[in-house]
Motif scaffolding. Structure first.
Motif, PDB file in Angstrom:
ATOM      1  N   GLU A   1       0.782  -1.203  -0.113  1.00 23.21           N
ATOM      2  CA  GLU A   1      -0.008  -0.059   0.059  1.00 23.21           C
ATOM      3  C   GLU A   1       0.771   1.241   0.051  1.00 23.21           C
ATOM      4  O   GLU A   1       0.566   2.422  -0.671  1.00 23.21           O
ATOM      5  N   GLU A   2       1.817   1.450   1.017  1.00 19.46           N
ATOM      6  CA  GLU A   2       2.704   2.538   1.262  1.00 19.46           C
ATOM      7  C   GLU A   2       3.254   2.788  -0.481  1.00 19.46           C
ATOM      8  O   GLU A   2       3.466   3.903  -0.932  1.00 19.46           O
ATOM      9  N   ALA A   3       3.999   1.542  -1.088  1.00 21.57           N
ATOM     10  CA  ALA A   3       4.669   1.891  -2.318  1.00 21.57           C
ATOM     11  C   ALA A   3       3.695   2.265  -3.270  1.00 21.57           C
ATOM     12  O   ALA A   3       4.022   3.191  -4.316  1.00 21.57           O
ATOM     13  N   MET A   4       2.352   1.671  -3.538  1.00 20.91           N
ATOM     14  CA  MET A   4       1.478   1.907  -4.257  1.00 20.91           C
ATOM     15  C   MET A   4       0.923   3.413  -4.037  1.00 20.91           C
ATOM     16  O   MET A   4       0.750   4.318  -5.155  1.00 20.91           O
ATOM     17  N   ARG A   5       1.006   3.973  -2.936  1.00 19.42           N
ATOM     18  CA  ARG A   5       0.793   5.339  -2.679  1.00 19.42           C
ATOM     19  C   ARG A   5       1.772   6.410  -3.223  1.00 19.42           C
ATOM     20  O   ARG A   5       1.402   7.522  -3.918  1.00 19.42           O
ATOM     21  N   GLN A   6       3.069   5.897  -3.177  1.00 17.32           N
ATOM     22  CA  GLN A   6       4.109   6.704  -3.661  1.00 17.32           C
ATOM     23  C   GLN A   6       3.895   6.699  -5.337  1.00 17.32           C
ATOM     24  O   GLN A   6       4.183   7.687  -5.988  1.00 17.32           O
ATOM     25  N   LEU A   7       3.531   5.744  -5.970  1.00 24.43           N
ATOM     26  CA  LEU A   7       3.392   5.627  -7.311  1.00 24.43           C
ATOM     27  C   LEU A   7       2.325   6.450  -7.674  1.00 24.43           C
ATOM     28  O   LEU A   7       2.472   7.078  -8.849  1.00 24.43           O
ATOM     29  N   LEU A   8       1.126   6.636  -7.006  1.00 24.65           N
ATOM     30  CA  LEU A   8       0.203   7.180  -7.474  1.00 24.65           C
ATOM     31  C   LEU A   8       0.416   8.657  -7.199  1.00 24.65           C
ATOM     32  O   LEU A   8      -0.122   9.320  -8.106  1.00 24.65           O
ATOM     33  N   GLY A   9       1.203   9.064  -6.416  1.00 27.17           N
ATOM     34  CA  GLY A   9       1.201  10.464  -6.081  1.00 27.17           C
ATOM     35  C   GLY A   9       2.530  11.035  -7.163  1.00 27.17           C
ATOM     36  O   GLY A   9       2.545  12.266  -7.723  1.00 27.17           O
ATOM     37  N   LEU A  10       3.534   9.975  -7.735  1.00 28.06           N
ATOM     38  CA  LEU A  10       4.433  10.415  -8.427  1.00 28.06           C
ATOM     39  C   LEU A  10       4.663  10.217 -10.073  1.00 28.06           C
ATOM     40  O   LEU A  10       5.041  11.266 -10.767  1.00 28.06           O
ATOM     41  N   VAL A  11       4.078   9.221 -10.026  1.00 23.20           N
ATOM     42  CA  VAL A  11       3.889   8.786 -11.731  1.00 23.20           C
ATOM     43  C   VAL A  11       2.760   8.584 -12.445  1.00 23.20           C
ATOM     44  O   VAL A  11       2.739   8.866 -13.585  1.00 23.20           O
ATOM     45  N   VAL A  12       1.569   7.900 -11.646  1.00 20.85           N
ATOM     46  CA  VAL A  12       0.439   7.650 -12.335  1.00 20.85           C
ATOM     47  C   VAL A  12      -0.086   9.039 -13.277  1.00 20.85           C
ATOM     48  O   VAL A  12      -0.279   8.826 -14.282  1.00 20.85           O
ATOM     49  N   PRO A  13      -0.401  10.056 -12.584  1.00 20.13           N
ATOM     50  CA  PRO A  13      -1.043  11.146 -13.213  1.00 20.13           C
ATOM     51  C   PRO A  13      -0.165  11.541 -14.505  1.00 20.13           C
ATOM     52  O   PRO A  13      -0.754  11.712 -15.486  1.00 20.13           O
ATOM     53  N   VAL A  14       1.197  11.659 -14.197  1.00 19.44           N
ATOM     54  CA  VAL A  14       1.886  12.010 -15.742  1.00 19.44           C
ATOM     55  C   VAL A  14       1.653  10.919 -16.574  1.00 19.44           C
ATOM     56  O   VAL A  14       1.719  11.265 -17.965  1.00 19.44           O
ATOM     57  N   PHE A  15       1.741   9.512 -16.243  1.00 23.70           N
ATOM     58  CA  PHE A  15       1.757   8.487 -17.304  1.00 23.70           C
ATOM     59  C   PHE A  15       0.438   8.420 -18.110  1.00 23.70           C
ATOM     60  O   PHE A  15       0.392   8.503 -19.039  1.00 23.70           O
ATOM     61  N   LEU A  16      -0.678   8.612 -17.209  1.00 30.58           N
ATOM     62  CA  LEU A  16      -2.094   8.551 -17.681  1.00 30.58           C
ATOM     63  C   LEU A  16      -2.281   9.649 -18.803  1.00 30.58           C
ATOM     64  O   LEU A  16      -3.015   9.351 -19.809  1.00 30.58           O
TER      65      LEU A  16
ATOM     66  N   GLY B   1       0.924   4.012  22.499  1.00 32.23           N
ATOM     67  CA  GLY B   1       2.241   3.012  22.547  1.00 32.23           C
ATOM     68  C   GLY B   1       3.157   3.733  21.540  1.00 32.23           C
ATOM     69  O   GLY B   1       3.052   4.592  20.752  1.00 32.23           O
ATOM     70  N   ILE B   2       4.034   2.789  21.493  1.00 32.53           N
ATOM     71  CA  ILE B   2       5.220   2.906  20.459  1.00 32.53           C
ATOM     72  C   ILE B   2       5.129   2.267  18.949  1.00 32.53           C
ATOM     73  O   ILE B   2       4.771   0.804  19.157  1.00 32.53           O
ATOM     74  N   ALA B   3       5.252   2.940  18.060  1.00 35.46           N
ATOM     75  CA  ALA B   3       5.016   1.969  16.616  1.00 35.46           C
ATOM     76  C   ALA B   3       6.253   2.127  16.069  1.00 35.46           C
ATOM     77  O   ALA B   3       7.310   3.105  16.322  1.00 35.46           O
ATOM     78  N   TYR B   4       6.532   1.094  14.999  1.00 32.00           N
ATOM     79  CA  TYR B   4       7.742   1.155  14.110  1.00 32.00           C
ATOM     80  C   TYR B   4       7.196   1.043  12.997  1.00 32.00           C
ATOM     81  O   TYR B   4       6.664   0.132  12.056  1.00 32.00           O
ATOM     82  N   VAL B   5       7.534   1.967  12.139  1.00 34.10           N
ATOM     83  CA  VAL B   5       7.005   2.539  10.800  1.00 34.10           C
ATOM     84  C   VAL B   5       8.171   3.038  10.046  1.00 34.10           C
ATOM     85  O   VAL B   5       8.730   3.837  10.540  1.00 34.10           O
ATOM     86  N   PRO B   6       7.695   3.300   8.544  1.00 37.08           N
ATOM     87  CA  PRO B   6       8.542   3.840   7.706  1.00 37.08           C
ATOM     88  C   PRO B   6       8.684   5.486   8.017  1.00 37.08           C
ATOM     89  O   PRO B   6       7.683   5.978   8.358  1.00 37.08           O
ATOM     90  N   GLU B   7       9.883   6.010   8.056  1.00 34.23           N
ATOM     91  CA  GLU B   7       9.906   7.247   8.411  1.00 34.23           C
ATOM     92  C   GLU B   7       9.226   8.476   7.453  1.00 34.23           C
ATOM     93  O   GLU B   7       8.529   9.230   7.874  1.00 34.23           O
ATOM     94  N   THR B   8       9.072   7.884   6.121  1.00 37.28           N
ATOM     95  CA  THR B   8       8.492   8.835   5.132  1.00 37.28           C
ATOM     96  C   THR B   8       6.858   8.762   5.575  1.00 37.28           C
ATOM     97  O   THR B   8       6.304   9.796   5.370  1.00 37.28           O
ATOM     98  N   ALA B   9       6.464   7.482   5.805  1.00 42.48           N
ATOM     99  CA  ALA B   9       4.789   7.591   6.280  1.00 42.48           C
ATOM    100  C   ALA B   9       4.685   8.341   7.566  1.00 42.48           C
ATOM    101  O   ALA B   9       3.571   9.112   7.658  1.00 42.48           O
TER     102      ALA B   9
END
Length: 296
Positions: free
Chosen positions: A102-117, A239-247
């Motif tokens: 999901e997170e990778a797809m979110r990046q794809l949708l934001g960066l690449v998909v609009p220009v490609f379509l 509590g404490i979560a362990y997540v990607p810094e980008t997210a």
């Protein structure tokens, strides 16, 4: 000797690459029995055994490996020639299928998909979000999206994002009550928001510093399987979560979360778009990669 047909040769390559009659039959859209008969006929015509077969495995013989090495580039060149002819007016068309987290797809949708379509309106994108690690070739996808460390070695990978870190994060309100952390071992005495992986296992939090690696089965009263839910729960002081810094970056910048153990959190390989090195790359995927490279 009867000359093999293109269908017979394609069938052999599929079985040899997949190491499975079932997987090859599914990919080609034929029955296993007809595929087995085709390979047997090919071996008779060539006068050589091409595949070792057991009840559990299939592998090319020495002669089969030699034929596979010679056939693969020939079939790829043929696919390229046909692809160039069938493209509508020289523009990519058809459906491009991509599988990813999901997170990778979110990046794809934001960066690449609009220009490609906008640039390639004759291509339809079929984007499937899936946390599991799947065989993209077997499942009929043109490409996948995963962290660099999870990309199979026989795939070609193209960077979508820079390297990033996984961070332990918590709300200031939680830390005010529970106290700070100095080392990863301190997590054993805290309330952690655990993560369940798509396969069902609990994720072990991994840390590294000066060559010392630690993986911890953290304690916690709550388990989630969604990154954004873990971030929101941590921001709410649960509590404490362990997540990607980008997210987590928007929450960190807003002061709703605090990054912990940063000196134990080195960068890991970023997100990669990957595809099979044994198949002809569709024109739509080549165009998508070109757009992606120009967008990042």
């Amino acid at each position: 000797m009867a000359r093999p047909t293109l269908t017979d040769l394609t069938a052999f390559v599929a079985v040899a690459e997949h190491r499975s009659f079932r997987k090859a039959a599914d990919m080609l859209g034929v029955s296993r029995s007809s595929l087995s008969h085709a390979i047997a006929a090919l071996e008779r015509n060539l006068g050589a055994r091409l595949l070792h077969r057991t009840t559990r495995s299939v592998a090319p013989t020495e002669a089969g490996e030699h034929l596979l090495r010679r056939l693969t580039p020939v079939l790829q060149d043929l696919d390229q020639a046909l692809d160039a002819v069938t493209e509508d007016g020289g523009h990519p068309s058809g459906t491009l299928r991509i599988n990813g987290g999901e997170e990778a797809m979110r990046q794809l949708l934001g960066l690449v998909v609009p220009v490609f379509l906008e640039r390639y309106p004759q291509v339809s994108l079929d984007l499937v979000t899936d946390g599991r690690l799947i065989d993209i070739v077997e499942q009929g996808f043109d490409a996948g999206l995963r962290l660099a460390e999870a990309v199979p070695q026989d795939m070609i990978a193209v960077p979508l994002s820079e390297d990033f870190r996984f961070l332990a994060v918590a709300a200031p309100s939680y830390l005010a009550k529970a106290g700070q952390l100095l080392t990863p071992d301190d997590l054993r005495h805290h309330q952690c928001i655990r993560q369940r992986l798509p396969g069902g296992k609990l994720y072990r939090w991994e840390f590294e510093k000066l060559g010392q690696e630690i993986a911890i089965d953290v304690p916690g009263a709550m388990t989630l399987n969604h990154t954004m839910l873990m971030i929101e729960a941590a921001a709410d002081g649960l509590g404490i979560a362990y997540v990607p810094e980008t997210a987590a970056r928007p929450w960190l910048d807003a002061g709703r979360l605090t990054a912990l153990l940063q000196d134990w959190s080195p960068p890991v390989g970023g997100v990669r778009l990957y595809y099979s090195s044994h198949r002809q790359v569709p024109a739509s995927l080549r165009a998508f990669i070109d757009v992606m490279k120009s967008a990042i």
